[in-house]
Each structure stands twice: as C-alpha cells, then as structure tokens.
Design a protein around this motif. Structure first.
Motif: not given
Length: 74
Positions: A62, A65-66, A68-69
């Motif tokens: 998670a 993912d954060r 990457d965003r």
C-alpha cells in the motif's frame, strides 16, 4: 585489541600491500577499514531481514502504491 594472523596467497598479499600504499595507509589499517565496511553491510542486512520478517506485506504494498501515485502526479 586482538592480533589476528591470516593466510593469503602471495599475489593477493602483494596486491593488498600495493592498495594500502596507494591509499597511504598500512595494510593493517586497510584490513581494519575493509572489515568495518563488511561488518556494517552485514549489520544492515541483518536488521533488514529482521524487519522484513515482522513486516506486513499488504501495508508495504500500500505504501508503494501511494508512492507510485505521488510520482504520477508530479
């Protein structure tokens, strides 16, 4: 301080002497510095493995993912 005797092939010992000379240190100091680097790397790996063993893989994914965003929004 401990005295440690090691056996090395002659060519390797000569190369270590040349390396020490090029750095302006004794062979003893060179081996001490190299030992410190090796032990530091081992300590970091050991701590990393211990943290990884306790980690929550879903939480780690998670976080990635954060990140990457956040990179996509820059």
């Amino acid at each position: 301080m401990t005295t440690l005797t090691i056996r090395l092939p002659e060519d390797k010992a000569e190369r270590l002497k040349a390396l020490a000379k090029s750095r302006g240190v004794s062979v003893n100091k060179l081996v001490e510095e190299m030992s410190t680097e090796a032990l530091t790397a081992w300590d970091v790996e050991t701590r990393f493995r211990a943290m990884a063993a306790r980690a929550d893989s879903q939480e780690a994914l998670a976080v990635l993912d954060r990140l990457d965003r956040a990179d996509e929004n820059e």
